[in-house]
Design a protein around this motif. Sequence first.
Motif, PDB file in Angstrom:
ATOM      1  N   TYR A 147       0.827  -1.208   0.000  1.00  0.00           N
ATOM      2  CA  TYR A 147       0.000   0.000   0.000  1.00  0.00           C
ATOM      3  C   TYR A 147       0.862   1.258   0.000  1.00  0.00           C
ATOM      4  O   TYR A 147       1.904   1.334   0.636  1.00  0.00           O
ATOM      5  N   SER A 148       0.422   2.252  -0.743  1.00  0.00           N
ATOM      6  CA  SER A 148       1.021   3.578  -0.753  1.00  0.00           C
ATOM      7  C   SER A 148      -0.109   4.590  -0.864  1.00  0.00           C
ATOM      8  O   SER A 148      -1.156   4.307  -1.463  1.00  0.00           O
ATOM      9  N   VAL A 149       0.101   5.763  -0.292  1.00  0.00           N
ATOM     10  CA  VAL A 149      -0.933   6.798  -0.334  1.00  0.00           C
ATOM     11  C   VAL A 149      -1.279   7.164  -1.778  1.00  0.00           C
ATOM     12  O   VAL A 149      -2.374   7.653  -2.066  1.00  0.00           O
ATOM     13  N   GLU A 150      -0.351   6.902  -2.714  1.00  0.00           N
ATOM     14  CA  GLU A 150      -0.626   7.197  -4.126  1.00  0.00           C
ATOM     15  C   GLU A 150      -1.871   6.479  -4.629  1.00  0.00           C
ATOM     16  O   GLU A 150      -2.589   6.977  -5.496  1.00  0.00           O
ATOM     17  N   PHE A 151      -2.132   5.288  -4.075  1.00  0.00           N
ATOM     18  CA  PHE A 151      -3.258   4.498  -4.549  1.00  0.00           C
ATOM     19  C   PHE A 151      -4.608   5.094  -4.179  1.00  0.00           C
ATOM     20  O   PHE A 151      -5.644   4.621  -4.636  1.00  0.00           O
ATOM     21  N   GLU A 152      -4.604   6.144  -3.367  1.00  0.00           N
ATOM     22  CA  GLU A 152      -5.859   6.806  -3.019  1.00  0.00           C
ATOM     23  C   GLU A 152      -6.537   7.395  -4.256  1.00  0.00           C
ATOM     24  O   GLU A 152      -7.746   7.638  -4.254  1.00  0.00           O
ATOM     25  N   VAL A 153      -5.759   7.620  -5.311  1.00  0.00           N
ATOM     26  CA  VAL A 153      -6.349   8.189  -6.530  1.00  0.00           C
ATOM     27  C   VAL A 153      -7.387   7.254  -7.140  1.00  0.00           C
ATOM     28  O   VAL A 153      -8.250   7.687  -7.916  1.00  0.00           O
ATOM     29  N   LEU A 154      -7.321   5.956  -6.788  1.00  0.00           N
ATOM     30  CA  LEU A 154      -8.284   5.001  -7.330  1.00  0.00           C
ATOM     31  C   LEU A 154      -9.704   5.348  -6.904  1.00  0.00           C
ATOM     32  O   LEU A 154     -10.671   5.011  -7.592  1.00  0.00           O
ATOM     33  N   MET A 155      -9.832   6.033  -5.759  1.00  0.00           N
ATOM     34  CA  MET A 155     -11.156   6.418  -5.283  1.00  0.00           C
ATOM     35  C   MET A 155     -11.814   7.423  -6.215  1.00  0.00           C
ATOM     36  O   MET A 155     -13.034   7.583  -6.213  1.00  0.00           O
ATOM     37  N   ASN A 156     -10.988   8.109  -7.016  1.00  0.00           N
ATOM     38  CA  ASN A 156     -11.520   9.124  -7.935  1.00  0.00           C
ATOM     39  C   ASN A 156     -11.860   8.569  -9.315  1.00  0.00           C
ATOM     40  O   ASN A 156     -12.391   9.284 -10.152  1.00  0.00           O
ATOM     41  N   CYS A 157     -11.547   7.289  -9.522  1.00  0.00           N
ATOM     42  CA  CYS A 157     -11.826   6.684 -10.825  1.00  0.00           C
ATOM     43  C   CYS A 157     -13.324   6.410 -10.942  1.00  0.00           C
ATOM     44  O   CYS A 157     -13.861   5.510 -10.291  1.00  0.00           O
ATOM     45  N   GLU A 158     -13.985   7.180 -11.759  1.00  0.00           N
ATOM     46  CA  GLU A 158     -15.443   7.177 -11.813  1.00  0.00           C
ATOM     47  C   GLU A 158     -16.034   5.893 -12.362  1.00  0.00           C
ATOM     48  O   GLU A 158     -17.171   5.538 -12.039  1.00  0.00           O
ATOM     49  N   ASN A 159     -15.272   5.186 -13.194  1.00  0.00           N
ATOM     50  CA  ASN A 159     -15.817   4.000 -13.855  1.00  0.00           C
ATOM     51  C   ASN A 159     -15.038   2.723 -13.537  1.00  0.00           C
ATOM     52  O   ASN A 159     -15.122   1.745 -14.284  1.00  0.00           O
ATOM     53  N   LEU A 160     -14.307   2.736 -12.428  1.00  0.00           N
ATOM     54  CA  LEU A 160     -13.553   1.548 -12.026  1.00  0.00           C
ATOM     55  C   LEU A 160     -14.526   0.446 -11.613  1.00  0.00           C
ATOM     56  O   LEU A 160     -15.313   0.600 -10.683  1.00  0.00           O
ATOM     57  N   GLU A 161     -14.470  -0.691 -12.324  1.00  0.00           N
ATOM     58  CA  GLU A 161     -15.414  -1.784 -12.089  1.00  0.00           C
ATOM     59  C   GLU A 161     -14.742  -3.086 -11.676  1.00  0.00           C
ATOM     60  O   GLU A 161     -15.377  -3.937 -11.055  1.00  0.00           O
ATOM     61  N   ILE A 162     -13.459  -3.249 -12.032  1.00  0.00           N
ATOM     62  CA  ILE A 162     -12.774  -4.521 -11.806  1.00  0.00           C
ATOM     63  C   ILE A 162     -11.528  -4.295 -10.967  1.00  0.00           C
ATOM     64  O   ILE A 162     -10.676  -3.477 -11.304  1.00  0.00           O
ATOM     65  N   LEU A 163     -11.420  -5.036  -9.857  1.00  0.00           N
ATOM     66  CA  LEU A 163     -10.261  -4.952  -8.979  1.00  0.00           C
ATOM     67  C   LEU A 163      -9.682  -6.344  -8.795  1.00  0.00           C
ATOM     68  O   LEU A 163     -10.356  -7.258  -8.318  1.00  0.00           O
ATOM     69  N   ARG A 164      -8.417  -6.515  -9.202  1.00  0.00           N
ATOM     70  CA  ARG A 164      -7.734  -7.796  -9.055  1.00  0.00           C
ATOM     71  C   ARG A 164      -6.528  -7.583  -8.144  1.00  0.00           C
ATOM     72  O   ARG A 164      -5.676  -6.732  -8.408  1.00  0.00           O
ATOM     73  N   ILE A 165      -6.452  -8.381  -7.074  1.00  0.00           N
ATOM     74  CA  ILE A 165      -5.375  -8.279  -6.090  1.00  0.00           C
ATOM     75  C   ILE A 165      -4.653  -9.616  -6.031  1.00  0.00           C
ATOM     76  O   ILE A 165      -5.220 -10.625  -5.626  1.00  0.00           O
ATOM     77  N   ASP A 166      -3.405  -9.609  -6.443  1.00  0.00           N
ATOM     78  CA  ASP A 166      -2.615 -10.845  -6.501  1.00  0.00           C
ATOM     79  C   ASP A 166      -1.432 -10.717  -5.550  1.00  0.00           C
ATOM     80  O   ASP A 166      -0.489  -9.969  -5.809  1.00  0.00           O
ATOM     81  N   ASN A 167      -1.500 -11.432  -4.407  1.00  0.00           N
ATOM     82  CA  ASN A 167      -0.435 -11.377  -3.412  1.00  0.00           C
ATOM     83  C   ASN A 167      -0.059  -9.942  -3.058  1.00  0.00           C
ATOM     84  O   ASN A 167       1.115  -9.583  -2.982  1.00  0.00           O
ATOM     85  N   SER A 168      -1.075  -9.119  -2.867  1.00  0.00           N
ATOM     86  CA  SER A 168      -0.875  -7.707  -2.567  1.00  0.00           C
ATOM     87  C   SER A 168      -1.571  -7.325  -1.267  1.00  0.00           C
ATOM     88  O   SER A 168      -2.343  -8.106  -0.704  1.00  0.00           O
ATOM     89  N   ASP A 169      -1.308  -6.109  -0.814  1.00  0.00           N
ATOM     90  CA  ASP A 169      -1.849  -5.606   0.437  1.00  0.00           C
ATOM     91  C   ASP A 169      -3.373  -5.547   0.387  1.00  0.00           C
ATOM     92  O   ASP A 169      -3.959  -4.998  -0.543  1.00  0.00           O
ATOM     93  N   TYR A 170      -4.016  -6.090   1.412  1.00  0.00           N
ATOM     94  CA  TYR A 170      -5.480  -6.122   1.451  1.00  0.00           C
ATOM     95  C   TYR A 170      -6.082  -4.750   1.729  1.00  0.00           C
ATOM     96  O   TYR A 170      -7.297  -4.573   1.618  1.00  0.00           O
ATOM     97  N   ILE A 171      -5.249  -3.777   2.076  1.00  0.00           N
ATOM     98  CA  ILE A 171      -5.764  -2.417   2.295  1.00  0.00           C
ATOM     99  C   ILE A 171      -6.429  -1.876   1.037  1.00  0.00           C
ATOM    100  O   ILE A 171      -7.324  -1.033   1.093  1.00  0.00           O
TER     101      ILE A 171
END
Length: 391
Positions: A147-171
């Motif tokens: 996790y990095s604070v940079e990823f907070e920008v994902l909250m602004n993605c208006e049409n984000l529909e698919i999230l894939r997490i592969d051996n990554s932080d559950y945050i």
Amino acid sequence: MINLLFKIFIESGATLHKLELSSSEYIQIKPEIFYLLQRNEKFFSQLQNLSLYDLSKFSIESAVNLLMILAKNARKINTLYFEFYTKYDSQVFQALISIIKSQEQLRLFKINSGDNEVEIKEYHGVISALTSQKQTLQEIYLVYCEYSVEFEVLMNCENLEILRIDNSDYIFLNISGYKINTLEVNDQIIMASPIISFLEKFGTLLQRLKITCGEVCEGELYLLKALTSKFLCPNLTYLYMCFGEFSDSLEFISKLQKLQYFTLWFENNISEEEVKKFAEVLPLTLQYFDLIHTPQLNSKLDILLNNCHTPLKRILIKSFDETRAKALIEFCIRKRTLNYVGVSNYSELNDKKKMVKNDNIKKEMEKNDKIKKEMEKYFKVVPSEYIEVDY
């Protein structure tokens, strides 16, 4: 070789749609190639899929110049994959940021931070640049990401529909937006609590759920119990579950009254009574059932199908014998819905008898071929990959 290939393609008037940059040896692109690329803007103009693997094998000058040409001429990329390494020069990061910001229709961004030398927590503005794609970005694929604070920008993605997490932080499950309809979590050991928390908030919006676990753990059993006891995902149409053990908690499948596609993995032994009980609760909406990686269900396919009320159209299995073939045919006659049976070892059945010298093996292959032809009177038998569904 890379310089020569670039020259041949450019001078032939080619227009690339897909480009993967990777090398195991040090590479320096010649000035002649950059000159040709700058004069032939159409070469990258229709590029849609760009994969950038370990760029440290390129000289800094070559990597930066090539990335900047891509940023200028390739503006229609919809899928961008990037392997992130801390050893990259800052100029490489800036060039990649330029590529991201120059895009008109970036739909999927996949980042792999699998740097074995150091834990990556700083992304040098690369992730922050995604804010420029907040209206087009639909899918994020994170591999070995902290996790990095940079990823907070994902909250602004208006049409984000698919999230894939592969051996990554559950945050990352906590910062995703409310429009997510597809969630995929791959990990060696499943941590159930953050997944359950996400499903409690957004489970009613989910249409596709994929969870794979590398080994048996309490987390997966806890998750299954939560899915069973709480009606978390009523609108699932696609479910892919790879767990170490079969569990009675899988009865939650009966609650998924919109489920159409189901892939199940497990390896432990189950009784005939458990198979029968499981078959009876499969939703009537189910059309596709992949049990290639469930050896116990494969071996008890006749019990499964004899007790299945679901009008399946496609079934994927590892192999067949007379008993399984008979069960499939009887199911097809009874339900009149089965169109395809996918077989993972199909290549072993197909036209290799002439190459086999062992008489016993040859007879077995001829027997299987006869069984296959009998099945094809009722439904099509095809390689499993032809009909496999994996979102």
